[in-house]
Scaffold this active site. Structure first.
Site, mmCIF file in Angstrom:
data_model
loop_
_atom_site.group_PDB
_atom_site.id
_atom_site.type_symbol
_atom_site.label_atom_id
_atom_site.label_comp_id
_atom_site.label_asym_id
_atom_site.label_seq_id
_atom_site.Cartn_x
_atom_site.Cartn_y
_atom_site.Cartn_z
ATOM 1 C CB SER A 162 37.240 43.184 35.665
ATOM 2 O OG SER A 162 37.032 43.197 34.279
ATOM 3 C CG HIS B 200 39.844 39.031 32.767
ATOM 4 N ND1 HIS B 200 40.301 40.325 32.785
ATOM 5 C CD2 HIS B 200 38.605 39.073 33.338
ATOM 6 C CE1 HIS B 200 39.386 41.124 33.313
ATOM 7 N NE2 HIS B 200 38.356 40.384 33.668
ATOM 8 C CG ASP C 53 43.044 40.345 31.117
ATOM 9 O OD1 ASP C 53 42.114 40.032 30.369
ATOM 10 O OD2 ASP C 53 42.880 40.863 32.235
#
Length: 694
Positions: A538, A658, A624
């Protein structure tokens, strides 16, 4: 095209101009998820990655079996008392998801539960395996039992896009109520009498911005909007104080908070503001008797705690003053004491303030550890439930006896296969950044490991998120093969207090990247590391890309998971999910030329150039909503067309979000895939240096 040849992404020049700067983005077409060319490209990349890693299939299976073999597949959590019930969750061998259960409470001591054995009277309240069915993805967003214990509110997501459907279930009979509400976000809160449930919904940018009140037994279309946040920088959420006396409606940006409260016994009343928002002031509350406890940073960089009368919540009186060396993280109120979670010298701690008596801090047995309050729903109690772990100690649950001042171990996660923590050792190291700042490093290795050793260096460094030292079953597959694992606690995280975060955000963001490179160089110079494989996800994926641009020669390989590598283009587009909210973290390049220039100077996608880069593995998910799949897809395409070295691999989960794949066995296989690639990189590099062949 043969799957053993790298896909060649077509180039469709797309021009954009900001602040007089004209840029051609030849891979902007990948942002169209519905374009058949996009899906075809992602599938071609998956086929290429599979072909390039085919030789690792045996190692992947070996590591998967190691993770599986070390895990007690049929296990259960320590029961937690809430009202007249003990609540716990369990897992079953062969099942992907957890099962939530409860037992009627007959005493104050948790029942002794044994894995694989259901006690008489056990009642399953939510079975994730039954709910998931054959869906390739499944997640629970909300699970909340009403105050009298009769109805469960829960929400589910079957795609990974974090839009959940809320349902209600009578726990005595298993009957599903007709109430069904689609499109909600995480969380929610019950009214005191169980007549109403409050929940949040999200806008087109995936921002939770509305709070609704649902009356049980009525149609969803009759739900009442109780709050709407119009400032696009703010998220909203709804919950309860620990006493469950007050509903709490919170609105917050990255730097500012505003809290509203409502007596939970009057759910149709009006929420009232604790204190109006003031830019730069963050605060949260809890309830204790006739006052609120307020954790805030007004004039207190590392936060302090104030008290305020319930009938005058804006009148803050200092209770626990600010300290330069201690970041206050949270405050929990109980009937006879208050508990403060804090961070000092890069480690977490817990402070207890009895109503009658002197404050004290709880001592823990290891110099490097993580500890936090956990699972304390009861307001009247003389025990404090804690979660504890270190890099060699598996996750552990303690009760701290507030009368005898004794830590009571209730459960330590079993690690099968003869794991002995005495076979491993953890260290705290320090690197020196370019500006002289000392960067803490948490290190773990197996005793007797020959140094310098291949090393996985993990980093994050954003949002004041701290990557605290913790245990990992999967990591043992690296340590037992002679690896060192290290965490670089770089600026932008919160490990060393609020100032640590502020020195790694906005116009200081480059500190995060140079800190990571400095840590990698320190690990080699100090004799710990031979080859370094960098890993982050991320915003930590942005760190991977930026650090690799900064010093590609420092790394033998890079694993970037759901990486935020196209940050500038994303932050320039306010129509994308989360963009406006992020301006307080990264700056606003759309309206500020200086911010634009600064971000453009470090964002990974813009700064790939004609140099030799290490092999890179980028992992992403099609659904995501936090870091869109096209960021790593564009990055890999540009690396392949511009840079030398590699190979550059992209692997896309075509049905996840995600967090990647949702089932635990699926997640283990994905981790085995990644670890096998990491191990192969270290072996390949060693063979390159010695001239050996595999």
């Amino acid at each position: 095209m043969s799957s053993d040849m790298p896909p060649v992404a077509k180039k469709v020049p797309a021009e954009r101009t900001h602040h007089g700067d004209t840029v051609i983005d030849e891979y902007a077409w990948m942002t169209s998820k519905e374009d058949p060319d996009t899906v075809a490209y992602l599938e071609a990349e998956n086929a290429y990655t599979q072909a390039r890693t085919e030789h690792l299939r045996g190692l992947q299976e070996e590591i998967f079996q190691e993770i599986k073999g070390r895990t007690l597949e049929t296990d259960l959590s320590v029961p937690t008392r809430k009202g007249g019930w003990w609540y716990y969750s369990r897992t079953a061998e062969g099942k992907q998801y957890g099962i939530q259960c409860r037992l009627e409470a007959t005493g104050d001591t948790p029942p002794e539960l044994k894995p694989g054995e259901a006690l008489p009277g056990e009642r399953v309240i939510l079975d994730g395996n039954e709910l998931a069915g054959d869906s390739p993805f499944f997640a629970v967003g909300t699970s909340a039992v009403c105050p009298d214990g009769t109805v469960l509110a829960y929400s589910t997501d079957f795609s990974g896009n974090e839009r959940f459907t809320l349902r209600f279930k009578r726990l005595e009979t298993g009957e599903m109520l007709t109430d069904e509400i689609p499109g909600i976000f995480y969380g929610g809160a019950w009214a005191a009498d169980g007549s109403a449930f409050f929940y949040t919904t999200i806008d087109e940018a995936w921002r939770p911005y509305r709070v609704y009140r649902h009356i049980i037994g009525t149609p969803a279309e009759d739900d009442v909007l109780v709050y709407e946040e119009t400032d696009e920088r703010f998220w909203v959420g709804v919950g309860l104080t620990r006493s469950e006396r007050y509903l709490v409606l919170s609105a917050g940006s990255k730097i500012t908070s505003e809290v509203r409260v409502l007596d939970a016994e009057y759910p149709t009343g009006e929420f009232r503001v604790v204190r109006p928002r003031k830019t730069g002031v963050e605060y949260s509350i809890d309830h204790a008797g006739d006052r609120f406890l307020i954790l805030h940073n007004e004039g207190a960089q590392n936060f302090e705690i104030a008290g305020a009368p319930v009938d005058d919540p804006a009148a803050w009186t200092p209770l626990i003053p600010h300290r330069d060396d201690t970041r206050l993280l949270d405050v929990d109120a109980f009937s006879d004491h208050t508990v403060v979670h804090f961070r000092r010298d890069g480690l977490t701690g817990i402070r207890v303030l009895p109503t009658d008596g002197e404050p004290y801090e709880i001592s823990f047995p290891e110099p490097i550890h993580s500890a936090e309050p956990a699972g304390n729903p009861e307001f009247h109690t003389n025990r404090l439930r804690l979660a504890y772990t270190s890099m060699v100690t598996p996750p552990s649950v303690y009760d701290y006896d507030l009368t005898d001042h004794e830590l009571i171990l209730l459960k330590r996660r079993p690690v099968l296969g003869g794991y002995d923590p005495e076979d491993y050792e953890q260290f705290r190291g320090w690197a020196t950044a370019d500006d002289g700042t000392r960067i803490p490093i948490s290190i773990v290795t197996k005793k007797g490991t020959e140094r310098p050793a291949p090393t996985v260096l993990y980093g994050y460094g954003s949002y004041e998120t701290s990557i605290d030292p913790s245990f990992s079953v999967a990591r043992l597959s690296l340590l037992d093969r002679g690896f060192v694992f290290a965490i670089a606690h770089v600026r932008g995280g919160g490990e060393m207090g609020r100032q640590w975060y502020e020195q790694g955000k906005l116009g200081h963001k480059k500190n995060t990247f140079s800190d990571f490179v400095a840590t990698a160089r320190h690990m080699k110079k100090s004799g710990w590391s031979r080859d370094i494989i960098a890993r982050g996800g991320s915003a930590g994926g942005l760190l991977m890309g930026a650090a690799t641009n900064l010093a590609p020669e420092a790394f033998t390989g890079v694993v970037a998971e759901v990486p935020f590598v196209d940050a500038l283009n994303t932050i320039l587009d306010p129509s994308l999910p989360l963009t406006v909210i992020e301006w307080d973290e990264w700056g606003d390049p759309l309206h500020n030329a200086d911010v634009y220039d600064y971000m453009k100077s470090y964002t990974p996608y813009e700064n790939v150039d004609d140099r030799v880069y290490p092999p890179i593995l980028a992992l992403t998910s099609l659904n995501d909503t936090r870091v869109l799949y096209h960021e790593p897809a564009k990055w890999i395409a540009r690396l392949r067309s511009t840079a030398r070295g590699g190979p550059f691999l992209l692997k896309t989960e075509m049905g996840a979000g995600h967090g990647g794949r949702s089932g635990r066995y699926d997640a283990w296989r994905e981790e085995a895939f990644t670890l096998s690639w990491i191990i192969d990189r270290a072996v390949s590099r060693k063979n390159e240096e010695t001239g050996e062949t595999q």
